[in-house]
Structures are given as C-alpha cells and as structure tokens.
Scaffold this motif. Sequence first.
Motif, mmCIF file in Angstrom:
data_model
loop_
_atom_site.group_PDB
_atom_site.id
_atom_site.type_symbol
_atom_site.label_atom_id
_atom_site.label_comp_id
_atom_site.label_asym_id
_atom_site.label_seq_id
_atom_site.Cartn_x
_atom_site.Cartn_y
_atom_site.Cartn_z
ATOM 1 N N LYS A 178 -11.853 7.678 7.318
ATOM 2 C CA LYS A 178 -12.551 6.680 8.128
ATOM 3 C C LYS A 178 -12.284 6.820 9.631
ATOM 4 O O LYS A 178 -12.842 6.086 10.444
ATOM 5 N N PHE A 179 -11.420 7.755 10.011
ATOM 6 C CA PHE A 179 -11.033 7.861 11.426
ATOM 7 C C PHE A 179 -12.224 8.163 12.353
ATOM 8 O O PHE A 179 -12.384 7.499 13.383
ATOM 9 N N PHE A 367 6.925 14.529 4.255
ATOM 10 C CA PHE A 367 5.873 13.513 4.311
ATOM 11 C C PHE A 367 5.957 12.580 3.107
ATOM 12 O O PHE A 367 6.410 12.979 2.044
ATOM 13 N N SER A 368 5.503 11.365 3.291
ATOM 14 C CA SER A 368 5.264 10.497 2.133
ATOM 15 C C SER A 368 3.822 10.761 1.691
ATOM 16 O O SER A 368 3.124 11.575 2.292
ATOM 17 N N ASP A 369 3.350 10.044 0.692
ATOM 18 C CA ASP A 369 1.978 10.259 0.219
ATOM 19 C C ASP A 369 0.973 9.344 0.911
ATOM 20 O O ASP A 369 -0.101 9.074 0.364
ATOM 21 N N ASP A 370 1.281 8.868 2.086
ATOM 22 C CA ASP A 370 0.334 8.046 2.851
ATOM 23 C C ASP A 370 -0.935 8.870 3.120
ATOM 24 O O ASP A 370 -0.875 9.914 3.774
ATOM 25 N N PRO A 371 -2.090 8.414 2.616
ATOM 26 C CA PRO A 371 -3.316 9.211 2.774
ATOM 27 C C PRO A 371 -3.762 9.365 4.229
ATOM 28 O O PRO A 371 -4.463 10.322 4.575
ATOM 29 N N LEU A 372 -3.354 8.444 5.073
ATOM 30 C CA LEU A 372 -3.700 8.566 6.490
ATOM 31 C C LEU A 372 -2.926 9.732 7.101
ATOM 32 O O LEU A 372 -3.457 10.525 7.879
ATOM 33 N N LEU A 373 -1.688 9.841 6.709
ATOM 34 C CA LEU A 373 -0.828 10.908 7.234
ATOM 35 C C LEU A 373 -1.339 12.274 6.780
ATOM 36 O O LEU A 373 -1.379 13.229 7.565
ATOM 37 N N HIS A 374 -1.778 12.364 5.546
ATOM 38 C CA HIS A 374 -2.240 13.657 5.046
ATOM 39 C C HIS A 374 -3.471 14.128 5.816
ATOM 40 O O HIS A 374 -3.595 15.307 6.146
ATOM 41 N N GLY A 375 -4.365 13.205 6.123
ATOM 42 C CA GLY A 375 -5.541 13.569 6.912
ATOM 43 C C GLY A 375 -5.134 14.002 8.309
ATOM 44 O O GLY A 375 -5.691 14.944 8.876
#
Length: 710
Positions: A178-179, A367-375
Amino acid sequence: MASSKKTAPRAAAKPNTKTAMPAAEFVVGDGGELHQVAAPGQPLLTTNHGLPISDDHNSLKAGPRGPVLLEDFILREKIFHFDHERIPERVVHARGLAAHGYFELTDSLADFTTAKVLTEVGERTPVFTRFSTVAGNKGSADVARDVRGFAVKFYTKQGNWDIVGNNIPVFFIQDAIKFPDLIHAVKEEPDRGFPQAQSAHDTFWDWIACTPEAMHMVMWQMSDRTIPRSVRFMQGFGVHSFRLINAEGQSTFVKFHWTPVLNMQSVVWDEAVKLNGADPDYHRRDLYTSIRDGEHPAWELGVQLFTEDEAAAFDFDHLDSTKIIPEEVVPLRTIGRLVLDRNPANVFAETEQVAYCTQNMVPGIDFSDDPLLHGRNFSYLDTQLSRLGSTNFHQIPINAPKCPFANMQRDGHMQTHPQATRVAYTPSLIDPSGPRESHTEGFRSFPAAVEKPKARVRSATFGDHYSQARQFFMSQTEPEQDHIVAALVFELSKVELPIIRSTMLGHLVRIDVSLGERVAAGLGHRGEIVPAPTDIPARTDLAVSPKLSIIGQGPPTLVGRLVGALVTDGADSKVVGGLIKAAKAAGASIKIVCPRLGGVVLDDGSTLAADFQMAGAPSVLFDTVAVIASEAGTTALLGEAAAVSWVHDAFAHLKVIGHTAAAQPLLDAAGVEPDAGIVALAKGGDAATLTDTAAAGRIWAREPSVRTVY
Ligand code: HDD
C-alpha cells in the motif's frame, strides 16, 4: 585571454597564513573581467582529465566578437558536467539534513546478540545520520507538518547496519503493497502539482478516510510530533520489531528507540507557518550551527526486548507496524549513546548520496516477519539504482563499509574497484585464497518455522485500528489534545469534498466521541457524520501511557535553546549583561536583535553588536525572548510593525517574555496581558527568573486567551 593588467589584490587574495599558501593574483582581462591567476606553487585549475586551464572566463571564439567554436572542449566539458549536476531526488524523504558522529555502547547485549556493535562496551562505531521530511520536495520548507525520517547508518566492524526509522514509532500502513498509494495520496496532486509538503488536501484525506489502519498514525501525525522545534529535540524509532540472535542461536525480539538528551520540544502551529517564511532552512541551520559551535546533539539508544511468548500475550500483534509496545508494558533499556559531532564536508556527496537500506544487517540481528519491513527490504535497494544510477552505489565513500568487503560481483556502471584478479567466481582451484564464506562469522537467518498455505490475506491479529489511536489521544496532556483537535480542524478545513470530512469525522468519533465532536465543532460541520465500518473490531480502552506525551518528559532545561533579545539604543546595560549571563548559565545561546545591524549604544555608553536586524529575525526564531528597550527606543519601535509582531507573536506562541519597564507600551500595543510568563527585568539579576521560567517550557495556560480552543 586575459591581458597582463594587474590589479590590487582583494581581501580574499591575502596570503593564507595557516598554510603559507601563495596568494592568487587578480588580473583584469581585455573585457574588464576579473581573473584570479595561480601563484607559483598554487594548485592549478584543470579539466576533469587534468589539463591545466589558461582562461576560465572566456570561451573559444573566432575573434573577440565572433561566434563560439565547437572546438572548445573545455567549455563543453564544464557545461556537460553542470547539465548533469542534479540527480533524481528521493521519491520520499527528499529534503534531508545529516551529520557524522559515533555510537558508543554503554551496556552490552551479549546475552541476546552476537552483533559486535551491541556487545562491545565502550566501542565507538562511526555513524552517518540523516533526518528528513517525507512529503515535500528537496526545496520545500523545514517546518512543514510532516513525519520526520531518522536514519542511522552504523559503519560496524561486521558491515553496515542501517536503522531507517522515523520520529514516530508507528506507520500509516501494515503492508508494503500500500506504500505507493499512501505516497501518491500525500504528494502534490498530479493534475495540478500542489500542494507542496502538506497533507492538508483532498487526496491525502480521501485515502486516509478509506484506510482505517492509518488512524493510529494519524493521531501522531496531527500531534505536535510533526512540527518539531529541531531534529535535536525529537525521538527516533526503528518502528518494526527485529530479532536479536545470540551465540546459542536463540532469538529475542527488539524495538529500537532514540531519545534526545535535550528532551523533546515542538513548535506551535502558527509558529511553524511563520518559521517556514522566516527561515525555510530552520532545522538544517539549527543542526549545522549547533555542531559547528561544539554543541553536539546526542540521543540515547533504548531497546525494548521481549520473547515470542511475551509477544503472544500482548493485546496487539507486534508484527503490525501500526502498533506500539507501550513502555509501561515493555520498559526501555538504555544501551548506548549517539553523538553527532561533524557536519558533512559536502552536502551532495554525503547527505544526498547516502543510501540507507533496511536490509543492511549485521550478524546477530535479523528481521521479524513484519510485512511492511519485508517490502521495504526490496524497495531501498531498488530505489538507489534510479537515484544513484549504478549498482555500484555502495562504492561511493559515504555508503562504503569501513570494514573490508569483497565478493565476486564485478563491473557495472561507475565501477571504481580495480578488482585485479583472474578469478571472479567461487569455488576455485586457481585462486583458493580469495574471499570465501564463513560458517562461524557469516550472517545467518533465524530458522523460524514457516509452513502455511500461500495467501494474500491480512492477519486478523492486525484488525484493531482504533484502540491504540484512542490510547495515544487519551495519553496526551490537555494542551496536546487541544493541538490534535486544532490540527485536524486545519487539515480537514482544506479539504474541498464534504464526503471526505464526513467520513473522517466518523473515524474520529470511533476513536473518541469528544474528539470527533470537537473537530466537528471547530469545522462548523453541518452535514452528516458517516459512521466508521461497524465490522472493524470495536476499540477497547487501553491504559494511558504518559510516555506518549511530549510535555513533561525529562527535567526542565534551556540547554540547547535560543534566547532572543530585542535591544534598543539607551537600553539598560546591566539588564542586557544580566540576560547574557543568565542565558549562558542556563546552557542556552543568546542572540541580540537590534533595529539596525550596526547594533546599539547602551545607557552606559557601551556599544552592543547585533546578531540580527529586527525584521530579519522575527521572534519565531527564538525559544524565549526579551525586550530590553529604553523609553525613546520603545517609542521608535512602536512605529515598526515588525517590532509589534515580534512581541505579539512571542505572546501568541506562548513564550516566556522578559521586558524592561520602559518597553511596556510596546507590550501593550502587541496585546500582551500579564501572566506567569511575562517577567519584569528591572535589574541584572531578574534574568535568572526569566530563564528558570522559560526552562519549564511554554505558558500553556495562556493558550485559550490567544486562540479559540474547540
Ligand atoms: Fe521508507 C526512504 C523511513 C516505509 C520506501 N524511508 C526513507 C527514509 C526514511 C524512511 C527515514 C529516508 C532515508 C534517507 O535519509 O535517505 N520508510 C521509513 C519508515 C517506514 C518506511 C520508518 C515504515 C516503518 N519506505 C517504507 C515503505 C516503503 C519505503 C513501506 C516501500 C515499500 N523509503 C522508501 C524508498 C526510500 C525511502 C522509496 C526513498 C529514498 C530511499 O528509500 O533511499 O525506498
């Protein structure tokens, strides 16, 4: 070509005594142009290929008045390079300011991680820190209402580690997909190219009104966090949860917080608006001058550490970047200090070309599994290619690790490493001594178990969009709540489509009924209020978290602040002297503002030099002010709109104001009413009362008398 007519050397051409460099000589050319010619031993001006240049002022022409010749390769090289000086600005965070410094670890996290940067106490790791606004273009103003970037590149012994954070611990969205929509909504509207550096327009609030997950961030964005007094006075956050991995391979989750040693401070909205006109570079100037003057800004690094089991007990999902972990739930452990002590030597080479990448990790952190971080881990590497133009952007000095680095990647645009090897692959018998992987020191991902069907879904644990938004609002002091209301009224009043306002009011009511009602009252809203979708989980009442407020954190202090004194001819020298002394004793800097730049003559006949001329230094530039005027001086000031505004604005911006008795007519003309922040300066010693009062911050109790609080 210049003739040999010599002219008297100018001030700049005086011999440089520091380096004993011979001074260049000025020579007047045939057309009256002034050439500066190298003295013996002085470096020569050359082309980029080292050819010495004989004339840097005239292109090659067919005769003095003839056409310019294409043959002029020196002209072409100079213009060619100039034409390409600009590179694409960052798609977000384009306007930035940065400084070098170091991070010193004071408390080892060796139980939790193998990362040397977090285990070697006393070790100073070099850093480069860039602050930024998000929405505005490179040339926008510093004090726009906006989230601030707070990005730190640690040049560790195990490679570069970047914490690419903001001054707000949550984000607008939960998923990186969504960014682009968020940014397209907040940037200038594409069919008109404005507004610049502002969220106060239809497309932003249209998108927000349709995006309940943004509500918590919106509360922060509408708070005074987004109009910081300076980057020196704001917090920073890594936002996401990361993992720390210890020598046994155990994982602990971590969140990173930067806390300013000078405490937090923001400006008030009207001040921000005026600051952007008075000094659009207010924040960059502040950081630059404080470092130049040896007042090195510092932040403590705090960590929130928690286990998987503890995380499972939170009433939110820590992988959701729209949520905080209140410090009351997981306290901060302070582990080190960031100090910024050196300005960039060249802003383009460093501040502009620095390339932060969330995927810049070091062994022992993951990393954690935060989907924002992965993007993000895709986006930051990718964007550098269009911004810096080459996959070799890591070789630019500001981006290069300070530890050795080597691999088998080769060539590409702007390759600067000689890489003089025959073998550019592994494994190899020809060259078994080249760089090789290490099973003991190399980065290893935490082997988290993941076996789930693929699906484009949002976790139900991310679904509570209103509880923490409410928690933030309820945790603010009264003036801070008033400011959130005022900011929402301002922003939504700029929206043209009524349906956007009606829908936003529905979300605000969901967060807190009185918040929604106050904003509606401030807008004079007569239409409907569209209720927020009822199938989104209802908000719950979370415990208030006093740490979320700016006001009241840390002991009162004037350290690092600026006192402005408006002084006229004939002013009391003892009062002036007392104020200068008191400001310095309080750790503040003082600037003298006079009707003219030449300064003033005080009552004892001494001359006081001015730092600023009055109209060029409105009171918005200062944290606290004083008017030290004689009777005649006051009479003269009464005829100056700039002087009346100087005092009026300081009062309206809730500042502490010191004044001599003779200055009273000016205070009256500016509408100043006596209160705890109006301090009489009859003698030198009174200045300490002024600085003590000012150290406690603004006079919040005055606010309802200077603007309508809805
Ligand atoms: Fe980002 C720049 C902070 C989400 C994509 N971001 C950028 C900068 C900061 C942040 C401080 C400026 C770095 C500098 O000074 O050069 N961004 C954040 C934070 C986020 C976040 C705290 C949420 C927790 N960003 C985010 C997402 C995406 C991006 C979800 C894309 C999927 N951000 C970028 C970017 C930028 C950037 C386009 C522009 C310039 C750059 O990266 O180097 O890649």
